[in-house]
Design an enzyme around this catalytic site. Structure first.
Site, PDB file in Angstrom:
ATOM      1  N   LYS A 223       0.856  -1.188   0.000  1.00  0.00           N
ATOM      2  CA  LYS A 223       0.000   0.000   0.000  1.00  0.00           C
ATOM      3  C   LYS A 223       0.887   1.232   0.000  1.00  0.00           C
ATOM      4  O   LYS A 223       1.826   1.330   0.798  1.00  0.00           O
ATOM      5  CB  LYS A 223      -0.874  -0.019   1.237  1.00  0.00           C
TER       6      LYS A 223
HETATM    7  C1  R5P Z   1      -2.708   3.857   7.150  1.00  0.00           C
HETATM    8  O1  R5P Z   1      -1.812   3.511   7.794  1.00  0.00           O
HETATM    9  C2  R5P Z   1      -3.953   4.386   7.639  1.00  0.00           C
HETATM   10  O2  R5P Z   1      -4.279   3.826   8.814  1.00  0.00           O
HETATM   11  C3  R5P Z   1      -5.054   4.252   6.622  1.00  0.00           C
HETATM   12  O3  R5P Z   1      -5.425   2.925   6.435  1.00  0.00           O
HETATM   13  C4  R5P Z   1      -4.663   4.814   5.296  1.00  0.00           C
HETATM   14  O4  R5P Z   1      -3.984   5.997   5.436  1.00  0.00           O
HETATM   15  C5  R5P Z   1      -5.830   4.908   4.314  1.00  0.00           C
HETATM   16  O5  R5P Z   1      -6.733   5.791   4.749  1.00  0.00           O
HETATM   17  P1  R5P Z   1      -6.850   7.253   4.122  1.00  0.00           P
HETATM   18  O6  R5P Z   1      -7.385   7.044   2.739  1.00  0.00           O
HETATM   19  O7  R5P Z   1      -7.780   7.960   5.027  1.00  0.00           O
HETATM   20  O8  R5P Z   1      -5.466   7.852   4.091  1.00  0.00           O
END
Ligand code: R5P
Length: 293
Positions: free
Chosen positions: A205
C-alpha cells in the site's frame, strides 16, 4: 551490501510492457504462490477486473475516534456491498460487523503509537498469527517506516508477519508509511515500495506521487493507493482514476469515503472507476446523479 558510490539512476521501467510472470493467475507477482494464498488474493482482488476497492477504517488504532468513524456498527454494514475488502483492526471488525456481512479482511496487525506522539514510527506486532487465522483474514497489514527512526523494528515486524503468513498461506500487505517529516517523492516511493515488496509482501500500500507509473512498474506485486487526507469528492474520484490508469491495482481509501457527505455513494462511484473503467468525469456524474450534489 553494494557500494553506493557512483550509483546509476534507475530509468528503464518499460511501463508499456505487461508484467511477465503471470502464466494464468491474474494477481501481479502471485503466480508462483500456493492455492491458499491465491484464494485469499482472489477474495481481495476482483477476478473480473483484477482490482480492488479496499475500505480503510483502521485509523482508530492510533487516532482513536475519528470523524466519520464514530459509529462503525452503523457505517460498515452500509458500505459492505460496495467495497471488496475491509481494512481494519480486529477490535473494530469483531465488535462492529457481523461475519455474514463482512467483506474480504485486511487485518491491521501492527500497533503501538498514538497521535499524541511526535514519532509514530515505533510499532509492535500486536496480533498473533492464530488470531488472524481465527478471523479468516485475507491479508495482514503491517506499517513499514522506511527512512524513519523505527525502520529496523518495522522491518523486523514485517519479516515476522510475512514468515508467519507464509506458514499459513495468508498474504501480507506492507503499508508504506509517510511520517510528518518524511519525503513523498517518487524517489522515496520507488525505494520504499520496492524494499517492502522484496521483503516478501504480496501487496503493497502506497501513495500517489509524481511518476507513479514508474513506481508501479518497478514494484513486482500489486500496489493499492491510499486516499490520504479528505479532498473534495471530484478530486478524490480523479485520484482513483489517475492511479488506476498509471498501474495501481486498486485503492485503499478511508477518509475520502467515510468523511464524504455521502459515503455509500462515494464508495459506489470509486468502485465504478476501479472495476468498470469509468473515467473520473463519468464517476463524478454518477455520484452527482445519486446524490443530486
Ligand atoms: C494507514 O496507515 C492508515 O491507517 C489508513 O489505512 C490509510 O492511510 C488509508 O486511509 P486514508 O485514505 O484515510 O489515508
Amino acid at each position: 551490501m553494494a557500494d553506493l558510490e557512483g550509483l546509476k539512476v534507475a530509468k528503464d521501467y518499460h511501463q508499456e510492457i505487461p508484467f511477465a510472470n503471470q502464466n494464468g493467475f491474474y494477481v501481479k507477482g502471485a503466480n508462483s504462490l500456493d492455492w491458499g494464498m491465491k484464494r485469499h488474493l482472489s477474495n481481495i482482488f476482483n477476478p473480473k477486473s483484477g482490482k480492488t476497492v479496499m475500505f480503510a477504517f483502521d485509523h482508530g488504532y492510533f487516532m482513536g475516534s475519528t470523524a466519520g468513524l464514530e459509529r462503525l456498527d452503523l457505517l460498515l454494514p452500509k458500505l459492505a456491498p460496495y467495497v471488496d475488502c475491509f481494512m481494519g483492526t480486529r477490535g473494530a471488525i469483531r465488535s462492529s460487523v457481523a461475519p455474514e456481512l463482512c467483506r474480504a479482511v485486511a487485518l491491521r496487525v501492527t500497533s503501538g503509537s498514538s497521535m499524541l506522539q511526535d514519532d509514530l514510527s515505533h510499532e509492535v506486532v500486536a496480533v498473533d498469527i492464530e488470531d488472524a487465522i481465527r478471523m479468516n483474514a485475507d491479508c495482514m497489514a503491517s506499517q513499514t517506516f522506511i527512512g524513519a527512526d523505527g525502520q529496523l523494528s518495522s522491518i523486523d515486524n514485517l519479516s515476522r508477519i510475512i514468515n508467519a503468513g507464509m506458514r499459513y498461506s495468508i498474504p501480507t500487505l506492507g503499508v508504506c508509511a509517510v511520517g510528518k517529516d518524511m519525503e513523498r517523492t517518487d524517489r522515496f516511493f520507488k525505494l520504499a515500495t520496492r524494499i517492502i515488496a522484496e521483503m516478501g509482501c504480496q501487496i503493497v500500500k502506497s501513495y500517489d506521487c509524481e511518476n507513479f507509473e514508474e513506481v508501479a512498474a518497478a514494484c513486482p506485486v500489486p500496489i493499492v493507493v491510499a486516499g490520504g487526507k479528505k479532498l473534495p469528492e471530484r478530486e478524490a474520484l480523479h485520484l482513483a482514476y489517475d492511479v488506476i490508469q498509471k498501474g495501481a491495482a486498486g485503492v485503499d481509501m478511508g477518509r475520502n469515503i467515510f468523511q464524504s457527505t455521502h459515503p455509500v455513494e462515494m464508495a459506489m462511484a470509486v468502485s465504478k472507476i476501479v472495476h468498470e473503467g469509468l473515467t473520473d468525469a463519468q464517476g463524478w456524474e454518477f455520484f452527482q446523479d445519486l446524490t443530486h450534489a
